[in-house]
Design a protein around this motif. Sequence first.
Motif, PDB file in Angstrom:
ATOM      1  N   ILE C 172      44.153  37.667  53.756  1.00  0.00           N
ATOM      2  CA  ILE C 172      44.479  38.753  54.680  1.00  0.00           C
ATOM      3  C   ILE C 172      44.261  40.107  54.005  1.00  0.00           C
ATOM      4  O   ILE C 172      43.744  41.050  54.592  1.00  0.00           O
ATOM      5  N   ASN C 173      44.630  40.169  52.728  1.00  0.00           N
ATOM      6  CA  ASN C 173      44.537  41.448  52.028  1.00  0.00           C
ATOM      7  C   ASN C 173      43.226  41.652  51.284  1.00  0.00           C
ATOM      8  O   ASN C 173      42.823  42.778  51.037  1.00  0.00           O
ATOM      9  N   TYR C 174      42.626  40.533  50.854  1.00  0.00           N
ATOM     10  CA  TYR C 174      41.416  40.694  50.046  1.00  0.00           C
ATOM     11  C   TYR C 174      40.307  39.876  50.647  1.00  0.00           C
ATOM     12  O   TYR C 174      40.500  38.754  51.070  1.00  0.00           O
ATOM     13  N   TYR C 175      39.119  40.446  50.649  1.00  0.00           N
ATOM     14  CA  TYR C 175      37.962  39.639  50.967  1.00  0.00           C
ATOM     15  C   TYR C 175      36.780  40.104  50.136  1.00  0.00           C
ATOM     16  O   TYR C 175      36.495  41.281  50.040  1.00  0.00           O
ATOM     17  N   PHE C 176      36.116  39.130  49.521  1.00  0.00           N
ATOM     18  CA  PHE C 176      34.883  39.449  48.790  1.00  0.00           C
ATOM     19  C   PHE C 176      33.997  38.222  48.780  1.00  0.00           C
ATOM     20  O   PHE C 176      34.460  37.090  48.919  1.00  0.00           O
ATOM     21  N   LEU C 184      38.943  33.530  39.692  1.00  0.00           N
ATOM     22  CA  LEU C 184      39.437  34.449  38.659  1.00  0.00           C
ATOM     23  C   LEU C 184      38.368  35.487  38.320  1.00  0.00           C
ATOM     24  O   LEU C 184      38.657  36.679  38.176  1.00  0.00           O
ATOM     25  N   ILE C 185      37.116  35.014  38.221  1.00  0.00           N
ATOM     26  CA  ILE C 185      36.031  35.923  37.842  1.00  0.00           C
ATOM     27  C   ILE C 185      35.619  36.786  39.041  1.00  0.00           C
ATOM     28  O   ILE C 185      35.469  38.006  38.936  1.00  0.00           O
ATOM     29  N   ASP C 186      35.472  36.139  40.195  1.00  0.00           N
ATOM     30  CA  ASP C 186      35.039  36.878  41.384  1.00  0.00           C
ATOM     31  C   ASP C 186      36.008  37.985  41.753  1.00  0.00           C
ATOM     32  O   ASP C 186      35.607  39.076  42.172  1.00  0.00           O
ATOM     33  N   SER C 187      37.319  37.705  41.585  1.00  0.00           N
ATOM     34  CA  SER C 187      38.300  38.723  41.964  1.00  0.00           C
ATOM     35  C   SER C 187      38.191  39.931  41.037  1.00  0.00           C
ATOM     36  O   SER C 187      38.363  41.070  41.451  1.00  0.00           O
ATOM     37  N   LEU C 188      37.881  39.674  39.771  1.00  0.00           N
ATOM     38  CA  LEU C 188      37.683  40.791  38.846  1.00  0.00           C
ATOM     39  C   LEU C 188      36.417  41.553  39.197  1.00  0.00           C
ATOM     40  O   LEU C 188      36.400  42.793  39.210  1.00  0.00           O
ATOM     41  N   GLU C 193      41.874  46.089  43.714  1.00  0.00           N
ATOM     42  CA  GLU C 193      43.127  46.118  42.975  1.00  0.00           C
ATOM     43  C   GLU C 193      44.061  44.997  43.440  1.00  0.00           C
ATOM     44  O   GLU C 193      44.228  44.786  44.627  1.00  0.00           O
ATOM     45  N   GLY C 194      44.617  44.251  42.493  1.00  0.00           N
ATOM     46  CA  GLY C 194      45.564  43.208  42.858  1.00  0.00           C
ATOM     47  C   GLY C 194      44.926  41.881  43.168  1.00  0.00           C
ATOM     48  O   GLY C 194      45.616  40.869  43.274  1.00  0.00           O
ATOM     49  N   ALA C 195      43.601  41.865  43.322  1.00  0.00           N
ATOM     50  CA  ALA C 195      42.933  40.612  43.697  1.00  0.00           C
ATOM     51  C   ALA C 195      43.078  39.581  42.586  1.00  0.00           C
ATOM     52  O   ALA C 195      43.338  38.403  42.842  1.00  0.00           O
ATOM     53  N   PHE C 196      42.914  40.055  41.330  1.00  0.00           N
ATOM     54  CA  PHE C 196      43.004  39.119  40.206  1.00  0.00           C
ATOM     55  C   PHE C 196      44.407  38.524  40.126  1.00  0.00           C
ATOM     56  O   PHE C 196      44.574  37.318  39.960  1.00  0.00           O
TER      57      PHE C 196
END
Lengths: 326, 329, 336
Positions: C172-176, C184-188, C193-196
Amino acid sequence: MAEENAIDDPIPAGPERLVLSDSGLSLSAVTVAQAEPVGEEPSPLRAFWSAFSENRGAVLGLAIVVFIALLAVFAPWVAPHSPTEQFRQSVLLPPVWAGGNWSFPFGTDAVGRDVLSRLIYGARISLGIGLSVMVVSVAVGIVLGLAAAFLRGAVEVVVMRIMDVVVAIPSLVLAILVVAVLGPSLVNTIVAVTVVYLPRYVRLVRAAAIAELSKEYVVAAQVAGVGKLRLMFVTVLPNCLAPLIVQAALGISDAILEAAALGFLGLGAQPPTPEWGAMLADAREFIRSAPWIVTLPGLAILVTVVAINLMGDGLRDALDPKLRRS
Amino acid sequence: MPLLSIRNLSVTFSTARGPFRAVDGVDLDVEAGELVAIVGESGSGKSVAMLAVMGLLPWTAKVSADRLEFDGRDLLTLSPRERRRIVGRDLAMIFQEPMSSLNPCFTVGFQIREAMAAHLDLSRAQRQARAVELLELVGIPEPERRLKAFPHQLSGGMSQRVMIAMALACKPKLIIADEPTTALDVTIQAQILDLLLRLQRESGVGLVLITHDMGVVAETSQRVCVQYAGQQIEMQPTRGLFRDPHHPYTAALLAALPERASGRLLPSIPGVVPGLADRPRGCLFSPRCRFATDTCRNVPPPRAGAELGFALCHTPLVDGVPQRREMAA
Amino acid sequence: MLKLIFRRVALTLPTFVALMFVTFVAVRMVPGDPIEARTGERGIAPERLAALRHDLGLDQPVWKQFLDYAYGLLHGDFGVSIVTKTPVLHEFLILFPATLELALCALVFAIVLGIPAGVLAAVKRGSVLDHSVMTVALAGYSMPIFWWGLLLIMFVSEYLGLTPVSGRMDLINYYFEPVTGFMLIDSLLSGQEGAFGAAVAHLILPSIVLGTIPLAVIARMTRSSMLEVLGEDYVRTARAKGLSPLRVVGLHALRNALIPVVTVVGLQTGTLLAGAVLTETIFAWPGVGKWLIESISRRDYPALQGGIMLISAIVILVNLIVDMLYVAINPRIRHG
């Protein structure tokens, strides 16, 4: 004190026998001399029990296993209700310590069945699966393992390659494949789990038999003209039994876990069979509202498996001194 | 003041079947540069006594002594940290099984340099240079290449040379060699013993040689200490011991030497060293002793004076003849 | 050394062939008509049936069918999913990073806790600490992990509200877009912010659940291996050098004790992948384990067959690598 004597006693008994046979006495005298010390040495069973009971954890495990087994055997008399009877007026009743009542000590599930009764009947299923898997895989394991060890050649290659494949497929994945082919049911669960755990028995029997085959008593038996089948099952097999018994005991707990996992995935025993894993699967949606129907079946699995493993560790220490690590 | 001074050293192991006293009242003084041998059958507690000095016994062992001093320091009251500063630097040990005493996972060079890194203030290059020098000293050809070798690539004799090099690394004042040649081939035994003696003479290090081989004792040491069943039963200068042993056990040991045997049969000592269960009440050697009397069997023997080799015996021998206590004293 | 590797690789080849055979036979034993199962059509006209049988190669002799199947596998053809109509290999490769990420985190959890626990238990043998470690290890070893997962969700997620209940990411908050497939890598990489942190939070409980059995196995193995090594002569030698206990235990003893532990860790690959099936099901983790279970309920047999083949191949390969690693860390074999 008894176990200390067990260590000390055989030493004085030994030389006497040696002296007698060395001095060339008649055969009957030697047999008498051999027969006598048996009374002094503790019987193998008693020696085993004294070694086993040294380990308090193992005795505790055994006690729990016996208790659960008794519950399973006498389930119809012990359980307060039928495992499948639905009490529609008391659905999702909490256990007695959380505000329930004594007619359903462990509460009821979503369709009003008594959780305690289902757990007690579930012990029948879990122990039944564990024992059946153990018996079948030990029996098949002995036959295949001895065949591989004695016949060598193509038989050994084929048997051991198949075992390699079975080992290469992750246990649960293989069980799923078997169930997918045969269809989910209690019997097929046993078949699937047996297939998964067969290689360890085959490998163990084969390795132990090959180790024994090089020993002199086997050569002596061969020279004496003992037939192949008799050599396999009467001469060699009894000497491979200690590690096999240990593995079999530990194998029961693995089989129970594996079967419960299949039940949990809906690929094992089908409803309304009170199988512990399947009970957990049914309970998943009540994590929030009725935690006891999630907690109790899992606890039953855990306690049973821990108890069997404790017992198995004790068996290993008592039967297989080579594996013993104090 | 002696380099190593031990008085009434006892070591007791707690076993499942009750306490077992492996070393019982051992006294020993070793002067700087002296070579002392400790002789005894296996199980006589000679290794255990020296492991106690090194502080290498397992936790099941209890060590007690009236005095346990090395280089003027009381080893009993030192903290483990202070003790580790002495052990490995001033006090080194060589073990019986060279093959299993080297760590199979590390190179020879690593294991030699490690001792220096722990105790000496040397740079990496200096440590390497000293390691090469040490291997040359113990007679290993191609030292640079050998330093890179793993222990399993060395023979037993070669491994023991490495162990000796390791013991010498920090220029110790005393080396304890625990049966350093027992596990080796006969031909190698003499080489290793010669090497040890040469190094001892050249560097003037003190050496305690633990052995069960009287022949080795005769060739090497200045003083001998004989141990039996955990007890020290006699101590004499080597020459005196071989000329006139005062304890019947020593006498029997010497009589068992092939070069001393006169008859066609090699004499032997009947029986075995008593274990935990069959320990006699009196003298521990009495069940196997030719001269044992009722007193010997029932009363623990007193210790004789220096003139009788501190023999632990009721009837110490003089020229092979048992002496009554009153006469001896 | 090279000969050793070659021999070991050669030994796995028959296993692969046998594996192909097993999956080939298994799928032919699945109940129901293969044409119906594959096309989803019922009551097909005879001409159409013959055409379909020909298309699928079912009119060939069985040995020919097996060779075709093997040929396909060797060329990366693991069949086509009935449900999604995409190649099985393609689906597997999309889902596998999620399983790999979970399995690696679980393994790290098990190693980081298991080895020190085993070492401590061995060094302080007979102590309260030793007994506690061994008791916990026994419980972990006997744990029905599907229940353990539910229990943790009930307590940590529902009651304490500390971690998310399911999934890999807070969608809901993050999409990539996935780049590596590892959350772990994709969120970085996404730079959000906060995705990791969210990715980590989603990983904690599944990793603990999946890592529990390996943790217990590693702790028990490390302890017994360490106990054996601590009695070795070279440990005494190390102590005779006056080295600190930390160096004696942590370097000289542990280095040797780890040799059998590495083997055990390697053998946990199968356990991890089997456990992943359960863990992913409980935590709705979109990996190959959950996909496999769903394939069964959707009767998507080609997906099941291909998936099992691929998972088993991975286990065989990892075991091969572990064997090599065993040679690499054991100088006695390396220079043998």
